[in-house]
Every structure is written in C-alpha cells, then in structure tokens.
Design a protein around this motif. Sequence first.
Motif, PDB file in Angstrom:
ATOM      1  N   LEU A  50       0.791  -1.042  -0.087  1.00  0.00           N
ATOM      2  CA  LEU A  50      -0.668  -0.291   0.093  1.00  0.00           C
ATOM      3  C   LEU A  50       0.788   1.204   0.213  1.00  0.00           C
ATOM      4  O   LEU A  50       1.898   1.371   0.836  1.00  0.00           O
ATOM      5  N   LEU A  51       0.330   1.922  -0.886  1.00  0.00           N
ATOM      6  CA  LEU A  51       1.363   3.611  -0.633  1.00  0.00           C
ATOM      7  C   LEU A  51       0.167   4.342  -0.343  1.00  0.00           C
ATOM      8  O   LEU A  51      -0.799   4.585  -1.477  1.00  0.00           O
ATOM      9  N   THR A  52       0.327   5.272   0.333  1.00  0.00           N
ATOM     10  CA  THR A  52      -0.616   6.056   0.587  1.00  0.00           C
ATOM     11  C   THR A  52      -0.387   7.642   1.697  1.00  0.00           C
ATOM     12  O   THR A  52       0.681   7.905   1.464  1.00  0.00           O
ATOM     13  N   TRP A  53      -0.995   8.136   2.368  1.00  0.00           N
ATOM     14  CA  TRP A  53      -0.397   8.970   2.657  1.00  0.00           C
ATOM     15  C   TRP A  53      -1.175   8.800   4.935  1.00  0.00           C
ATOM     16  O   TRP A  53      -2.198   9.615   4.728  1.00  0.00           O
ATOM     17  N   LEU A  54      -0.237   8.516   5.304  1.00  0.00           N
ATOM     18  CA  LEU A  54       0.253   9.377   6.533  1.00  0.00           C
ATOM     19  C   LEU A  54       0.966   9.596   7.411  1.00  0.00           C
ATOM     20  O   LEU A  54       1.950   9.720   6.889  1.00  0.00           O
ATOM     21  N   ALA A  55       0.739   9.950   8.634  1.00  0.00           N
ATOM     22  CA  ALA A  55       1.548  10.344   9.719  1.00  0.00           C
ATOM     23  C   ALA A  55       1.879   9.477  10.538  1.00  0.00           C
ATOM     24  O   ALA A  55       1.586   8.589  11.826  1.00  0.00           O
ATOM     25  N   HIS A  56       2.883  10.401  11.279  1.00  0.00           N
ATOM     26  CA  HIS A  56       3.318   9.588  12.822  1.00  0.00           C
ATOM     27  C   HIS A  56       2.492   9.832  13.511  1.00  0.00           C
ATOM     28  O   HIS A  56       3.070  10.576  14.980  1.00  0.00           O
ATOM     29  N   ASP A  57       1.039   9.713  14.063  1.00  0.00           N
ATOM     30  CA  ASP A  57       0.232   9.720  14.896  1.00  0.00           C
ATOM     31  C   ASP A  57      -0.351   9.056  15.645  1.00  0.00           C
ATOM     32  O   ASP A  57      -0.304   7.894  14.236  1.00  0.00           O
ATOM     33  N   ARG A  58      -1.410   8.505  15.957  1.00  0.00           N
ATOM     34  CA  ARG A  58      -2.402   7.070  16.852  1.00  0.00           C
ATOM     35  C   ARG A  58      -2.537   6.638  15.472  1.00  0.00           C
ATOM     36  O   ARG A  58      -2.827   5.810  15.552  1.00  0.00           O
ATOM     37  N   TYR A  59      -3.937   7.766  14.843  1.00  0.00           N
ATOM     38  CA  TYR A  59      -4.251   7.107  13.785  1.00  0.00           C
ATOM     39  C   TYR A  59      -3.936   6.267  12.800  1.00  0.00           C
ATOM     40  O   TYR A  59      -3.686   5.031  12.787  1.00  0.00           O
ATOM     41  N   GLY A  60      -2.170   6.958  12.427  1.00  0.00           N
ATOM     42  CA  GLY A  60      -1.393   6.453  12.001  1.00  0.00           C
ATOM     43  C   GLY A  60      -0.408   4.967  12.061  1.00  0.00           C
ATOM     44  O   GLY A  60      -0.579   4.166  11.390  1.00  0.00           O
ATOM     45  N   GLU A  61      -0.561   5.401  13.243  1.00  0.00           N
ATOM     46  CA  GLU A  61       0.347   3.837  13.579  1.00  0.00           C
ATOM     47  C   GLU A  61      -1.002   2.588  14.269  1.00  0.00           C
ATOM     48  O   GLU A  61      -0.349   1.623  13.590  1.00  0.00           O
ATOM     49  N   MET A  62      -2.067   2.738  14.224  1.00  0.00           N
ATOM     50  CA  MET A  62      -3.519   2.165  14.336  1.00  0.00           C
ATOM     51  C   MET A  62      -3.187   1.528  13.004  1.00  0.00           C
ATOM     52  O   MET A  62      -3.141   0.263  13.016  1.00  0.00           O
ATOM     53  N   ILE A  63      -3.021   2.205  11.459  1.00  0.00           N
ATOM     54  CA  ILE A  63      -3.979   1.876  10.760  1.00  0.00           C
ATOM     55  C   ILE A  63      -2.567   1.110  10.202  1.00  0.00           C
ATOM     56  O   ILE A  63      -2.561  -0.491   9.751  1.00  0.00           O
ATOM     57  N   GLU A  64      -1.356   1.516  10.485  1.00  0.00           N
ATOM     58  CA  GLU A  64       0.165   0.571   9.997  1.00  0.00           C
ATOM     59  C   GLU A  64      -0.186  -1.138  11.094  1.00  0.00           C
ATOM     60  O   GLU A  64       0.205  -1.589  10.071  1.00  0.00           O
ATOM     61  N   ALA A  65      -0.400  -0.713  11.593  1.00  0.00           N
ATOM     62  CA  ALA A  65      -0.522  -2.046  12.627  1.00  0.00           C
ATOM     63  C   ALA A  65      -1.539  -2.973  12.292  1.00  0.00           C
ATOM     64  O   ALA A  65      -1.068  -3.669  12.216  1.00  0.00           O
ATOM     65  N   HIS A  66      -2.768  -2.238  12.204  1.00  0.00           N
ATOM     66  CA  HIS A  66      -3.630  -3.436  11.957  1.00  0.00           C
ATOM     67  C   HIS A  66      -3.183  -3.916  10.350  1.00  0.00           C
ATOM     68  O   HIS A  66      -3.295  -5.391  10.196  1.00  0.00           O
TER      69      HIS A  66
END
Length: 313
Positions: A50-66
């Motif tokens: 997946l090539l996407t657009w995320l930040a190193h914040d709580r939501y970004g880390e939640m998405i990456e871990a999932h």
Amino acid sequence: MNKTQQQDVLVIGEALVDIVKKTGNIAEHPGGSPANVALGLSRLGTPAVLLTWLAHDRYGEMIEAHLKANGVQVQTASFAAHKTSSALATIQENGSAVYDFDVTWELPAATLNGTEALIHVGSFSALMDPGSKRILELLKQAKTRTVISYDPNARPALMGTPAEAQEALRQLLPLVDVVKLSDEDSQWFFNLDPTKADQRLKLAETIFEYGVKLLFITAGKSGAYLLSASGYELGQQAGEVEVVDTVGAGDSFMAAILDGLRRLDCLGEQGKEKIGKLSIPELEKLLNYASRVADVTVSRAGANPPTQDEVAW
C-alpha cells in the motif's frame, strides 16, 4: 525486464480511521477504501503493498499495525503527512453508512519499481488533488505492462460536482482495465440506474468506450452484475445473509475480483490481454466469488473481510 518477474500487487490511495457511530455507540476502525482493498487481498492470499498518506500519530500507527498484522506492507514513504485522515461513518437503520470526512490527500515522491503485476486505485484519492495528479502519472508509466483496476467509490463531499468528477474520469479511465461501480456510484457519476437493463447497458457502453475490459456493478439487495467489452453480461443474486452493516463490503468485493484475476493468471502484461478473453464459466466463477466474499463482510461489523479459509475460490 522478464515478464515472469512481474509479481507485485500495489494499491495506491487513502488509508484513514473510520469513526463508526451506531445507535449512540462509537468505535474506531482502520479503513479507507484502497486500504480495505489491500487488506482484503492479503486475507484472500494475494499479498499487497500500500502506498498511502499517513502521519506518525495515533491513527497512523493504528492503521499501520492493523495492516501489517494482516500481511499488508505499507510503503515507508507513505508517512509524510502532518495528520492522519479520518471519516465519521454514521450507520443508518438499514445498515448503510453516511460519511463525514476530515482528510487531506497527497502522494509521497515514490516511484514504481517495474515489478507491479497489478495496480489498484480508487475512491477520492484517485480524483482529489494534489495526490490524484501523481496517481495519473504513475498509471501512465505502468499502463502497457500492468493490469490496472479502479473503483470510483463516490464521495460527493470530496469530489466536487459530478461534472467535475467526470472530467477527471475522462483522464483516468483510458488507463484502466477493470472497473467496479456500486449502484450509488453509477447514479452519482453518470446519472444512470444500473438495476434497469437499458441504463445498465448504456453505462457499460460509456465505460467500454475508454478501453476498459471488465465492468462489475454492485447493487445491494438487487445483487451484482458483470459486463465485458467482449459482449458478455452476467448477473448474481444477493446472498441470503443478515446485514450488520455495509462498511467495506464494496472493497471486499473489489479485493475478491483482483484475487480471482490472479488465480485466473490475469495479471501483468500478458494478463492484460487474457482479461478480455475470459470465458463465461471463468467470469461466472469470478462474479460468484466476489459476491460470496462481500456477503461475509456485510454479515459482520466494520470493514472485516474474510480470509481464504472462510471463502473458497
């Protein structure tokens, strides 16, 4: 490059957190249509990047871990945003979702590695600037050697007017081999009701004029349809399942289409040609498979597609 080296499945588009509100309860789930497709692919046995657009914040880390827990590789370049996007999904009495978005969409300065056998794009990220311009550039680079699929996933709040969206579609569709539309997508983008045979045919003619080879249409309780540029039309009745909600159902249907195309050896440069020559039994199997995968998804809460152990090819 040797054609047999083409093997990667790349999904480009948004990943966000769905804040699901239902009967007063609120839950947070990783989502975003392209991210859901990547997840669905991986669970069905087709590893995806997946090539996407995320930040190193709580939501970004939640998405990456999932995603990582489900076998999806998130490109490192994806972490360049200041804030990870989110969408408030309010579940209606009939199980459908109404969305309110808090999003930004750009695309990191990533390049294709030349081994992509399939590239999938979709939803607002394929039409929303500035990231959509970069997607168009990447697809132009890959068009001759890679199967390209597209799910518009209409989001009126983010896509401007239908006329503006259609202008963007006119640039994108000539690069695409496989398109999936929901009945809502069809009505918003093209003002056509695909549950009516004459309008469904008009919709297909419009799509195929761009060079698209296969068109899939999902229409809720009315079932699903598959139309090919070679002249075939197939229908599939909706399954007898209790609908919990429809979040991610179309994305799991899309993932199953792409996983099925892999199983039919329809990826890469040679696969582009084979897609247009699939037989009726092969197309029937593809449509039936995608419908069964979507049925499992609507039978449980959120974008929670089945694994290959739950739905046999």
